[in-house]
Design a protein around this motif. Structure first.
Motif, PDB file in Angstrom:
ATOM      1  N   CYS A   1      51.125 -15.238 -46.011  1.00 18.74           N
ATOM      2  CA  CYS A   1      51.064 -16.424 -46.868  1.00 18.74           C
ATOM      3  C   CYS A   1      51.681 -16.143 -48.226  1.00 18.74           C
ATOM      4  O   CYS A   1      52.467 -16.952 -48.749  1.00 18.74           O
ATOM      5  N   ALA A   2      51.349 -14.994 -48.814  1.00 18.40           N
ATOM      6  CA  ALA A   2      51.844 -14.663 -50.147  1.00 18.40           C
ATOM      7  C   ALA A   2      53.361 -14.509 -50.160  1.00 18.40           C
ATOM      8  O   ALA A   2      54.050 -15.061 -51.031  1.00 18.40           O
ATOM      9  N   ILE A   3      53.897 -13.765 -49.204  1.00 22.31           N
ATOM     10  CA  ILE A   3      55.344 -13.542 -49.172  1.00 22.31           C
ATOM     11  C   ILE A   3      56.082 -14.843 -48.882  1.00 22.31           C
ATOM     12  O   ILE A   3      57.164 -15.104 -49.436  1.00 22.31           O
ATOM     13  N   ALA A   4      55.507 -15.677 -48.020  1.00 23.94           N
ATOM     14  CA  ALA A   4      56.130 -16.970 -47.741  1.00 23.94           C
ATOM     15  C   ALA A   4      56.185 -17.823 -49.007  1.00 23.94           C
ATOM     16  O   ALA A   4      57.212 -18.455 -49.307  1.00 23.94           O
TER      17      ALA A   4
ATOM     18  N   VAL B   1      58.394 -21.031 -49.777  1.00 27.37           N
ATOM     19  CA  VAL B   1      57.754 -21.891 -48.791  1.00 27.37           C
ATOM     20  C   VAL B   1      56.537 -22.569 -49.432  1.00 27.37           C
ATOM     21  O   VAL B   1      55.727 -21.896 -50.090  1.00 27.37           O
ATOM     22  N   PRO B   2      56.365 -23.876 -49.277  1.00 30.90           N
ATOM     23  CA  PRO B   2      55.185 -24.551 -49.845  1.00 30.90           C
ATOM     24  C   PRO B   2      53.885 -23.971 -49.279  1.00 30.90           C
ATOM     25  O   PRO B   2      53.848 -23.492 -48.139  1.00 30.90           O
ATOM     26  N   ALA B   3      52.846 -24.051 -50.074  1.00 27.89           N
ATOM     27  CA  ALA B   3      51.567 -23.457 -49.680  1.00 27.89           C
ATOM     28  C   ALA B   3      51.041 -24.039 -48.375  1.00 27.89           C
ATOM     29  O   ALA B   3      50.505 -23.315 -47.535  1.00 27.89           O
ATOM     30  N   TYR B   4      51.205 -25.349 -48.180  1.00 26.68           N
ATOM     31  CA  TYR B   4      50.662 -25.979 -46.981  1.00 26.68           C
ATOM     32  C   TYR B   4      51.439 -25.599 -45.719  1.00 26.68           C
ATOM     33  O   TYR B   4      50.942 -25.797 -44.608  1.00 26.68           O
ATOM     34  N   LEU B   5      52.645 -25.046 -45.884  1.00 28.85           N
ATOM     35  CA  LEU B   5      53.402 -24.538 -44.737  1.00 28.85           C
ATOM     36  C   LEU B   5      53.214 -23.032 -44.565  1.00 28.85           C
ATOM     37  O   LEU B   5      53.367 -22.506 -43.456  1.00 28.85           O
ATOM     38  N   ALA B   6      52.895 -22.349 -45.640  1.00 29.49           N
ATOM     39  CA  ALA B   6      52.656 -20.904 -45.566  1.00 29.49           C
ATOM     40  C   ALA B   6      51.382 -20.598 -44.790  1.00 29.49           C
ATOM     41  O   ALA B   6      51.288 -19.561 -44.117  1.00 29.49           O
TER      42      ALA B   6
ATOM     43  N   THR C   1      52.799 -22.480 -56.707  1.00 29.27           N
ATOM     44  CA  THR C   1      51.898 -23.628 -56.554  1.00 29.27           C
ATOM     45  C   THR C   1      51.004 -23.413 -55.341  1.00 29.27           C
ATOM     46  O   THR C   1      51.489 -23.311 -54.210  1.00 29.27           O
ATOM     47  N   LYS C   2      49.709 -23.311 -55.593  1.00 33.35           N
ATOM     48  CA  LYS C   2      48.751 -23.073 -54.509  1.00 33.35           C
ATOM     49  C   LYS C   2      48.302 -24.391 -53.879  1.00 33.35           C
ATOM     50  O   LYS C   2      48.519 -25.463 -54.433  1.00 33.35           O
ATOM     51  N   LEU C   3      47.657 -24.260 -52.725  1.00 32.60           N
ATOM     52  CA  LEU C   3      47.171 -25.445 -52.024  1.00 32.60           C
ATOM     53  C   LEU C   3      46.199 -26.235 -52.894  1.00 32.60           C
ATOM     54  O   LEU C   3      46.198 -27.468 -52.875  1.00 32.60           O
ATOM     55  N   PHE C   4      45.394 -25.531 -53.663  1.00 34.09           N
ATOM     56  CA  PHE C   4      44.368 -26.186 -54.474  1.00 34.09           C
ATOM     57  C   PHE C   4      44.959 -26.920 -55.672  1.00 34.09           C
ATOM     58  O   PHE C   4      44.284 -27.740 -56.288  1.00 34.09           O
ATOM     59  N   ASP C   5      46.210 -26.610 -56.005  1.00 30.28           N
ATOM     60  CA  ASP C   5      46.855 -27.282 -57.136  1.00 30.28           C
ATOM     61  C   ASP C   5      47.253 -28.720 -56.799  1.00 30.28           C
ATOM     62  O   ASP C   5      47.492 -29.521 -57.703  1.00 30.28           O
TER      63      ASP C   5
END
Length: 305
Positions: A54-57, A62-67, A123-127
């Motif tokens: 997830c982090a490397i993506a 890559v957007p968080a929701y796709l990572a 940008t994290k999912l929670f953002d």
């Protein structure tokens, strides 16, 4: 005492968000252990694997929701690797899980390129759910709670299907399930793979929550998850599939609140492993002690009669 209670209350939002995220690891332990009778340790490696992918993506754009789906897929492959080692080489489930977890440490280092990677600028999912300043924990609770409901409801529907019932039958009696025409290998692959995916999901959410990933983030996690599972099963029971699916989430919520209370009471962080061990012993020993007391009581009543 008032200071301890006030500190504990202040920690509730933080520990609640953390417990919801880590409840997926508890679920990852429960599925192979209770549903398939397949004790497995892959979660300790799949958890940081999900975080690393997830982090490397995300760092790569890559957007968080796709990572997150990429991380879940990686965890699923890790679980399938454990199942493959067990089925093809006839290696015990625990040893197969240890082998995969050991190898995943090197894999995670290769993925990250270094021991830890920060995610402060991404940008994290929670953002995506911006409730305002100081509401970060509430955002995490709402989003992870929604994911928890979706995953729990999806698994509940799955285990009521023909293949889901077949998977449960494999855990109860694999020989009988095979005699009835069920594909035992497929059930084990799907179940252990799904468990790896759940652990990786937890890892991907955790790295977004804390804004960094560390290759050692999964060390010691299994004993905490096992303690949470034992607490949940002791409270809810596990006779029905709905109880079994709820136990990881309820147990995780209670366990991490207990840990939070221990910290608020002044227990040193280095002593939390002792507290965790005591929790597990109490949860495992309580039903046995209760059964002995009932047996003794019935014996005394029969003597009186």
């Amino acid at each position: 005492m008032n200071e301890v209670i006030s500190t504990f209350i202040a920690l509730i939002p933080v520990t609640l968000a953390q417990s919801l995220i880590l409840s997926f690891v508890v679920l990852a332990i429960m599925i192979p252990f209770r549903i398939l009778s397949f004790p497995d340790l892959t979660s300790e490696g799949a958890y940081p694997l999900g975080g690393a992918v997830c982090a490397i993506a995300m760092v790569s754009g890559v957007p968080a929701y796709l990572a997150i789906p990429l991380a879940v897929a990686a965890g699923f492959v890790a679980g399938c690797a454990t199942a493959l080692i067990h089925l093809r080489f006839k290696i015990h489930t625990l040893l197969a899980g240890i082998l995969v977890t050991t190898m995943l440490y090197s894999v995670n280092l290769r993925i990250l390129g270094k021991p830890n990677v920060p995610l402060f600028k991404e940008t994290k999912l929670f953002d995506y759910l911006d409730l305002g300043k100081g509401m970060n924990n509430l955002e995490k609770i709402l989003i992870v709670g929604l994911l928890m409901g979706v995953v729990g409801f999806g698994l509940r529907l799955w285990f009521m299907t023909e293949r889901g019932i077949a998977m449960r039958a494999v855990g109860d009696n694999p020989d009988m399930a095979e005699a009835q025409g069920n594909n035992v290998d497929r059930a084990i692959f799907l179940g252990v793979g799904a468990a790896g995916g759940c652990a990786a999901l937890s890892g991907s959410l955790m790295v977004q929550s804390q804004a960094f990933v560390d290759v050692n983030m999964g060390i010691g996690l299994l004993i905490n998850a096992l303690a949470a599972l034992m607490i949940g099963e002791t409270i809810l029971g596990r006779r029905k599939i709905s109880q079994q699916l709820l136990a990881p989430f309820v147990g995780s919520l209670i366990y991490y609140q207990l840990i939070s209370f221990c910290l608020a009471a002044g227990l040193a962080p280095s002593d939390l492993k002792i507290a965790t061990g005591i929790f597990v012993l109490v949860m495992l020993g309580a039903p046995i002690l209760k059964g002995k007391r009932n047996t003794t009581r019935l014996a005394k009543e029969s003597i009186r009669e």
